[in-house]
Each structure stands twice: as structure tokens, then as C-alpha cells.
Design an enzyme around this catalytic site. Structure first.
Site, PDB file in Angstrom:
ATOM      1  N   HIS A   1      13.312  -2.684  -8.997  1.00 58.83           N
ATOM      2  CA  HIS A   1      12.415  -2.878  -7.870  1.00 58.83           C
ATOM      3  C   HIS A   1      11.931  -4.316  -7.960  1.00 58.83           C
ATOM      4  O   HIS A   1      11.480  -4.743  -9.013  1.00 58.83           O
ATOM      5  CB  HIS A   1      11.256  -1.889  -7.969  1.00 58.83           C
TER       6      HIS A   1
ATOM      7  N   ARG B   1       4.784  -6.547   1.615  1.00 56.61           N
ATOM      8  CA  ARG B   1       5.629  -7.612   2.150  1.00 56.61           C
ATOM      9  C   ARG B   1       5.912  -7.379   3.616  1.00 56.61           C
ATOM     10  O   ARG B   1       5.978  -8.299   4.411  1.00 56.61           O
ATOM     11  CB  ARG B   1       6.931  -7.712   1.352  1.00 56.61           C
TER      12      ARG B   1
END
Ligand SMILES: Cc1cc2nc3c(=O)[nH]c(=O)nc-3n(C[C@H](O)[C@H](O)[C@H](O)COP(=O)(O)OP(=O)(O)OC[C@H]3O[C@@H](n4cnc5c(N)ncnc54)[C@H](O)[C@@H]3O)c2cc1C
Ligand code: SF4
Ligand code: SF4
Ligand code: FES
Lengths: 551, 246
Positions: free
Chosen positions: A334, A354
Site C-alpha cells: 500500500h 489523496r
């Protein structure tokens, strides 16, 4: 300098934070003007991946020299474990002609995570007496840590067929389609089961489930329980198992070897009681391996999002017993694990930050990659920035990280957005003295998921009679890449199938004939031939942090 | 290297003093000085409750609860790990009699909730900052929905139960409250029932068999052609143009 919260910050952060804050205004203005950091061209992407993504480090994997998957390449750390000697508890039994059992049961479940618990419940419902042997406490597992959600095709616009396509495409068509078909077809039934045993999914007042998209889905089919989906599922399933009188549980009790009878049927396992430090031999009519993943092997020294017990024990036991492994070349990383604050090292910062505009910023306050690149590309970019250009920020314990500029989100979408969109995370960090409205987090890629594992067939059966496997320890369902939300579904679908078929096997085949370790003979001869050092033993059971080995 | 790395503090773990590096969590600090944990460790991320501790800073009177994987080391911490706790766990089979309501059932399983003296100790201790006293009150008054909401992030660490003068096993009462709420009170998802019926239709099963027989190239092409449900589509309304696969 804006009001940084009063938390004591390491010196190395201060200058860097000042630069980050200085560039923030311009970066926000650029986003407002509709500018963004250019996406990489496809050839560049490939080049970055090959140079920096951990999966493409060919020097970090090697071919297995022994066993049923001889010739297959796997990560170095795993290869070492797969080609090791049994632990001394097992070796002691080798000198014994006919080891006696201490405990007897119909079905032995190794591992008390979601897959193990689901298997135990269905085996018991089918009439079997079940023993769960688990390394830590029942429920301490990766299952409990899942935040995102579980995929099930339950909406009007969705169907198992589309779920099948999404899962196959996500896995680059390397999945075993038989297994994927079962995964997606059992989804609705599993979701109904969870509803009936009282798992509180996010719902509309009518009872309709709330659903979201996940990476690579063509339909919204991610179901969650707040941001604690795994915790909610695990505590309910554990309670369900604990209330079944046919199920008993041994905590702090790790399996270290499988036992077979003269016909090659799996007939039990050797357990080590970690606190009492002794050995217990269990005889069973069927055995289910549900030991989860390998994050705590820290492949290539990566931090991990996994729980303390994720040390690939099941892979070692199954491989030694003669079962082939698959799809272990690619692990899932990740891109944004937490590098600071260190209480949360390796744990995940969801992609949603994000998605809402938080940028990835290096030590000098500069953006270096578009933060909406795919997971693997972002991972490669962060590593490149830290290793190749030495533009990472050093953490107090000597690690590296890249700023995830979360405070930008409020500047872009208005004050209160962070609090509103991430209520759980926001209060959690605030209670640790980190105010996400003003303080960016440090991120670094983290080892997240074991895509492959033990080869299984439809109902969790393996190539050895009497042996079943389910969950993250197995391979095939996700091919070489798993989509978010399919692991939680997998552990229930295949846990339940394995439980049911193991109970049936126990009933129809009755008691096994003897307990032995003859399946280790040829494997150990090869270890001898290859001069493998006798001190290299596995499974390791626990990571060895600090100088003193835990065992 | 930053300054913090060289500083140390003294903490007592299980009655033994350890000089540990400052600026770490208790768990990492103790590991760095050589403790290999077997018990008192699980997720390392603040969600399992395995690493629950009682502690007191030597110079203070307050007894506190923390999670070793979350708590920063402080000078003079005296730490007692709590790897397990003999709590009450009422057996149940999730069945509720016809003439009974779920909340009544819970009060039969955990009648002691009515003995809460509202001392607030549970709420003070909870490392997840849950208002435990308030959810106990809600269980007592039959507000399962409220209790479920307040207790939703409970990690079953048992710290609250440890010091309850009324000897209530709060997390277990909350767990069965949430389960019975989900099972008996919250409406079942009707669209799920319909989907399960739809899956029995020969049309859909044939379509699936057709897809399964496809060559990999055809499968890839079909994958590329998938329509994506728009993010903002209201639940249950959007339908794709090609409906042969649903
Ligand atoms: C932080 C995080 C977030 C995630 N989020 C999601 C998500 O949103 N959606 C999703 O679908 N998936 C998610 N996943 C993946 C998913 O949670 C796991 O893949 C899945 O829960 C694994 O279940 P399991 O039962 O196979 O293994 P686990 O749940 O890990 O259980 C394995 C059990 O076996 C025990 N064990 C290990 N070795 C031995 C031994 N030798 N003897 C006895 N017992 C042993 C362990 O202690 C543990 O209790 C996430 C994973 C992590 C780590
Ligand atoms: S409510 Fe009790 S058991 Fe749950 S987290 Fe808080 S203190 Fe721990
Ligand atoms: S500790 Fe016990 S008596 Fe005190 S408020 Fe909590 S539940 Fe009530
Ligand atoms: S180890 Fe799980 S809460 Fe600390």
C-alpha cells in the site's frame, strides 16, 4: 510558521515542514487553476515500476530448490523459511515410533481469524466437534484490522458475473476462475448470513445497504461498518463461535507441523503452547489451515500493516507436507502506510485523503508525483524519491517518509471538510496530539497483503486428503493482485465451504490411522543434501523484534 | 539523528525497571530494550485490545488505562499488563421469544446493568474515549440504537469492566445489544433478498456459464467493455445499457 500543534516534533521535521508550508499556498492555487502534476506516460510508468517497485527487484527473490513448487520464484525471506528444518518440538517427535495424541477432535482449525472462525462455525453446524488452535488470542488477526469493507454484488445493476469480471481483471486474469466463481456466487448468501447474526453494516433507514466503489470495481459494491468493518465482523463472528458448545478454543497455541497417517491422510498437528512452552499433539479427522498472511516477514525490510502473528506459518507447514504454492511473486504494497507518528508505523492512510486532494510532498516542499497514479506506481515513486534522490524525511527511529499534505484538503474544499470526511481518523489522531487540519502525516509504502498461497480447490480442499485451507494463506482467488474488499469476502466464502466439507469428510471417513511425520522424510533428505544449516528452523511463529528472541 | 533518540526515560513493566528510548510507544520502546512479547500484543494498531495496560505515573495519583501500542513512554510510568480478564459472558443463541423484545432479552442476560451507580469510572478509563456509562444507561432504558452507536468502536479491551463497582461486563452487554439490534430491529435489506432470487433465474445462470466458457481474449474484451456505475448514482436506480449480464 503556522500554528503547529504542541506535539513535540523531531528537529529533522521542522525545516522541512516550514518549506512544505511555504509551498502550500502556491500548490493550492495551482490546483484551483486546474493544474496538476503530469501523469506519467505508460513507458515511464513501466520503467519506474521495474526500477523501484519491490515486486520487480529480481535480486530479492529466488527459485525454490526443494518441494512441490521447486523452480518457482518467491521472495528471499519466504524462500529461507520454506527451505528450513522443522522446529525442535517436531524433531523430538521424529524419534518416537508412534506419537500419542494429547487431545482428540473431529475438526482442528488452525488460526482464529475470520476464515478460521467462519470454518469452525459451519463445521460445528454440520455436527462436528471443533477445536480452534490460535497463536495469539482468538480474533487477534488481520481480519480485525480491515477498515475498508467487503465486496458483494447485491445491487440491481450488479451481478456475480460483473463481480467475476472485476476480480479477474484486477488479478490480470491469473486467478483460478473456478475459485472466483465460488467467491462471487456465495457473496449475497454470506452478506445475508452476516446480517442475520447481527453485523451492523452501514444502511439506509429502509434497511438498504450503503455501497461504494473500490479500486477496479465497475459497480458500487463495497459494504462497510463505519471505518471498523473488520473489527465489527470479527467480534460478531467470534461471539457466534464462542456461543457454540461444540467449539472450543486454545489461545496462545501455535501449530508448527501437520501430522499424517500411513495412507498420507492428514490426521492432526503438533502445537506449541507459547506461554507454557510445551508441546501438545492433536489428533483430528480433518484439519483446516487458516493462518493468514506474511506481512510480519517484512519483505525487503518494509514496514507492514499486518498484525503481530502474520508470519507465514501456514505456508511453511503446508509446503513441507507436500502442497504446491502459487502467485507468491507479487505481494501487495500500500503506497501510503504511516511513517510518522510512529505509534501507527506501517498502518494505512486510506486513499480517500489523496482522492480529496492531499498531495505527496518531499523534504524540500516539492510535489514529485501525481498522487492519483495507481497504487503500484505511487509506491514506486515514493521509494524512488527517498532512495534515488534522498528527498525523504528522516523519522526519529531512522525510517524515511514523504509528507502527505492533508491540511490542503480544508484549503481546497473549505474548512471542516477533514473533520466531516474522516471523523474516526480525525478524533483518533487528535487524541494523540496530531491535528490533521494543520499537520501533514509522513507516509511510506507498507507491506499489506499476501496475494497468493496454498493451492486449493473449490471447497477449500487441498491435494492431501483430510486437509483444507481458507483465507489469506491460500492462493488462486485473487491471482497476482487482489482488489480491495475481496479478501473479507474470501475468508467467509471459503472459510464456510472448508468448514462444511471438513465436517463431512470427518463424518464419512471416521478416525484416521495413526499419527506420523513420514511426509517429512524426503523433504529433510533434500535439506541435508543442500547443506541447509540446522539452526534454520520454521515456522517462526513470532517476529523477533529487539535483541532477545521471544521464544 | 534527532536529539530524542539519545534521551531515555525509566518505565517499570511488570515490576521491573527499564531504561527505554524516549519518543516511542511503550510497545516499541520495550521491544527495543529486548522484551519479546508473546501475550499483550496483537494488531499493533490500536484495534484489538490485547496490549491493554493499567499504569500510574510515579509522581501522580491517577490510575490510568492505555494501549501499549498507542501510549508514548513517560518518565516514571509503572505498568501492569492486562492480557486477559475473567469477565462475565452470558451464553445466548440469538433467539428472542415472541412475547419478548430484544432489549428486555438483554436485560435478562445482563440484569446487572440496572445496578450501575453512575460513578463514571468506566468512561474515565476507556482508551477509545467511549462514554461507557452512557451506553450502559441506554441498555438499561432499552435504547439499543443509542447503545450501539456509542459503543461502536469498542475493542473489547475489558478495562471498563475491570473497575466497575457494580460488576457489569459492559463490552459484552454492548456486543449482544448490537447483535440483537442488527438481527431483530433493523430492517433486512430487501434488495439483497431480490438479488438472491434473481441469482436462481436460469437466464442469469446461463449467462454466467457463457462467460465462463469464453476464451481469455473474449473475457478481456468483455472486461474492457464494462460500463462503470457513476459515483453519484443514487442507490438502486442506475442500470447499464447492456443488461445481459445482470
Ligand atoms: C490493515 C488491513 C486492512 C485491510 N482492509 C481490508 C479491507 O478493507 N477489505 C478486505 O477485503 N480486506 C482487507 N484486508 C485484508 C483482510 O483483512 C485479510 O486478508 C483477511 O482478514 C485475512 O483473514 P484470515 O482469516 O485468512 O487471516 P487472519 O485474519 O490474519 O487470521 C489468521 C489467524 O491465524 C493465527 N495464526 C497464524 N499462525 C498460526 C499458527 N502457526 N498456529 C495457530 N494460529 C496461527 C493468527 O494469529 C490469526 O489469528 C486488510 C488487511 C489489513 C492488514
Ligand atoms: S468500552 Fe470498555 S471494553 Fe470497550 S474499549 Fe472502552 S474500556 Fe475497552
Ligand atoms: S463503572 Fe460500572 S457502575 Fe460505574 S458508571 Fe460504569 S457501569 Fe456504572
Ligand atoms: S496491539 Fe492491538 S490494540 Fe495494541
Amino acid at each position: 510558521m503556522t500554528e503547529l500543534n504542541p506535539m513535540e516534533l523531531p528537529d529533522s521535521f521542522r525545516d522541512s515542514l516550514r518549506m512544505l508550508e511555504r509551498s502550500r499556498r502556491e500548490r493550492v492555487a495551482a490546483v484551483r487553476r486546474g493544474e496538476s502534476f503530469p501523469l506519467l506516460s505508460l513507458p515511464d510508468r513501466q520503467a519506474w515500476l521495474e526500477e523501484f517497485h519491490p515486486d520487480y527487484r529480481y535480486d530479492q527473490r529466488r527459485r525454490l530448490r526443494i518441494g512441490p513448487s521447486k523452480g518457482e520464484a518467491v521472495p528471499l525471506e519466504l524462500a529461507e523459511l520454506l527451505e528450513s528444518w522443522p522446529r525442535s518440538s517436531t524433531l523430538a517427535l521424529l524419534n518416537d515410533d508412534a506419537p500419542q495424541h494429547d487431545i482428540e477432535t473431529d475438526v482442528l482449525v488452525i488460526g482464529g481469524g475470520g476464515a478460521g472462525a467462519a470454518a469452525a462455525i459451519t463445521a460445528a453446524e454440520a455436527g462436528a466437534h471443533v477445536l480452534i488452535a490460535t497463536k495469539l488470542r482468538f480474533g487477534d488477526s488481520n481480519t480485525l484490522m480491515a477498515e475498508g469493507g467487503i465486496q458483494v454484488a447485491d445491487q440491481e445493476c450488479d451481478s456475480p458475473i460483473l463481480h467475476f469480471l472485476d476480480a479477474m481483471g484486477g488479478g490480470h486474469f491469473t486467478n483460478d476462475p473456478e475459485l472466483v466463481e465460488r467467491l462471487v456466487s456465495d457473496g449475497p448468501e454470506v452478506l445475508r448470513w452476516l446480517e442475520e447474526i447481527g453485523v451492523l453494516f452501514d444502511k439506509y433507514p429502509t434497511g438498504r445497504m450503503m455501497v461504494r466503489h473500490g479500486g477496479g470495481t465497475s459497480r458500487k459494491r463495497l459494504h462497510s461498518a463505519g471505518d471498523v468493518t473488520g473489527l465489527e465482523m470479527m467480534r460478531v463472528i467470534r461471539d457466534q463461535a464462542e456461543n457454540d458448545p461444540r467449539i472450543s478454543v486454545m489461545n496462545f497455541c501455535a501449530a508448527v507441523e501437520l501430522l499424517t497417517d500411513d495412507n498420507g491422510r492428514v490426521s492432526g498437528a503438533v502445537l506449541e503452547r507459547l506461554v507454557k512452552k510445551d508441546t501438545v499433539v492433536v489428533r483430528a479427522k480433518a484439519v483446516i489451515v487458516a493462518t493468514g498472511g506474511l506481512g510480519r516477514l517484512h519483505l525487503q525490510d518494509f514496514p507492514t500493516s499486518n498484525h503481530y502473528g502474520a508470519t507465514a506459518d501456514g505456508l511453511v507447514m503446508a509446503y513441507r507436507a507436500g502442497l504446491p504454492l502459487r502467485d507468491l511473486k507479487h505481494s501487495q504494497y500500500h503506497p501510503t502506510g504511516i511513517a510518522f507518528p510512529e505509534q501507527k508505523l506501517g498502518l494505512l492512510i486510506t486513499e480517500k485523503f489523496r482522492g480529496l486532494g492531499a498531495q505527496l510532498i518531499n523534504r524540500h516542499g516539492d510535489e514529485f508525483v501525481n498522487s492519483l497514479e495507481p497504487r503500484d506506481v505511487t509506491t514506486a515513486a515514493i521509494i524512488r524519491e527517498c532512495q534515488e534522490y534522498e528527498n525523504g524525511v528522516e523519522t526519529p527511529s531512522g525510517g524515511q517518509g514523504i509528507w502527505l499534505d492533508i491540511p490542503m484538503i480544508d484549503l481546497l474544499h473549505g474548512r471542516g471538510t477533514i473533520e466531516r470526511e474522516f471523523p474516526g481518523r480525525f478524533t483518533e489522531f487528535l487524541s494523540k496530539g496530531v491535528d490533521l487540519r494543520t499537520m501533514p502525516l509522513l507516509a511510506y509504502p507498507t507491506l499489506h497483503y499476501q496475494n497468493g498461497g496454498v493451492t486449493i480447490h473449490g471447497d477449500g480442499m487441498t491435494d492431501m486428503p483430510g486437509l483444507y485451507a481458507a483465507g489469506e494463506v491460500t492462493g488462486g482467488v485473487h491471482g497476482n493482485n487482489r482488489l480491495m474488499g475481496n479478501a473479507l469476502l474470501e475468508i467467509l466464502v471459503f472459510g464456510r465451504r472448508a468448514g462444511r466439507s471438513a465436517a463431512e469428510f470427518a463424518k464419512s471417513h471416521g478416525a484416521s490411522k495413526g499419527l506420523g511425520l513420514s511426509h517429512l522424510e524426503s523433504f529433510m533428505r533434500r535439506l541435508e543434501e543442500l547443506n541447509v544449516d540446522r539452526s534454520r528452523t520454521a515456522p517462526v511463529l513470532l517476529p523477533s523484534y529487539g535483541e532477545v528472541k521471544p521464544l | 539523528m534527532s536529539q530524542q533518540q539519545s534521551e531515555t526515560v525509566t518505565v517499570w513493566y511488570d515490576e521491573e525497571p527499564f531504561q527505554v528510548p524516549a519518543g516511542r510507544t511503550l510497545l516499541v520502546a520495550l521491544e527495543e530494550v529486548g522484551i519479546g512479547f508473546i501475550r499483550s500484543i496483537g494488531c499493533r494498531g490500536g484495534v484489538c485490545g490485547a496490549c491493554t495496560i493499567l499504569y500510574r505515573i510515579s509522581s501522580e495519583h491517577e490510575l490510568r488505562v492505555g494501549l501499549m501500542c498507542q501510549e508514548q513512554v513517560e518518565e516514571g510510568m509503572r505498568v501492569m499488563p492486562l492480557p486477559y480478564f475473567p469477565q462475565k459472558k452470558a451464553r445466548h443463541d440469538l433467539e428472542v421469544d415472541v412475547d419478548e423484545s430484544p432489549d428486555y432479552r438483554i436485560r435478562r442476560l445482563y440484569p446487572e446493568v440496572s445496578r450501575c451507580i453512575m460513578c463514571g469510572e468506566c468512561t474515565r478509563l476507556c482508551p477509545m474515549e467511549i462514554d461507557v456509562m452512557s451506553y450502559v444507561g441506554m441498555i438499561k432504558s432499552g435504547d439499543l440504537k443509542g447503545a450501539a452507536k456509542e459503543s461502536f468502536t469498542c475493542i473489547q479491551c475489558q478495562a471498563c469492566a475491570l473497575r466497575c463497582p457494580a460488576q457489569i461486563s459492559q463490552p459484552n452487554a454492548a456486543l449482544i445489544s448490537r447483535r440483537l439490534l442488527g438481527r431483530c430491529t433493523i430492517p433486512r435489506a430487501e434488495h439483497l433478498t431480490r438479488t438472491m432470487e434473481r441469482m436462481e433465474e436460469p437466464r442469469l445462470q446461463q449467462a454466467f456459464r457463457r462467460v465462463r466458457r469464453m476464451s481469455e481474449d473474449d473475457l478481456r474484451a468483455l472486461y474492457q467493455r464494462r460500463e462503470r456505475e457513476p459515483n453519484e448514482a443514487p442507490p438502486g436506480t442506475w442500470l447499464p445499457e447492456n443488461q445481459s449480464l445482470i
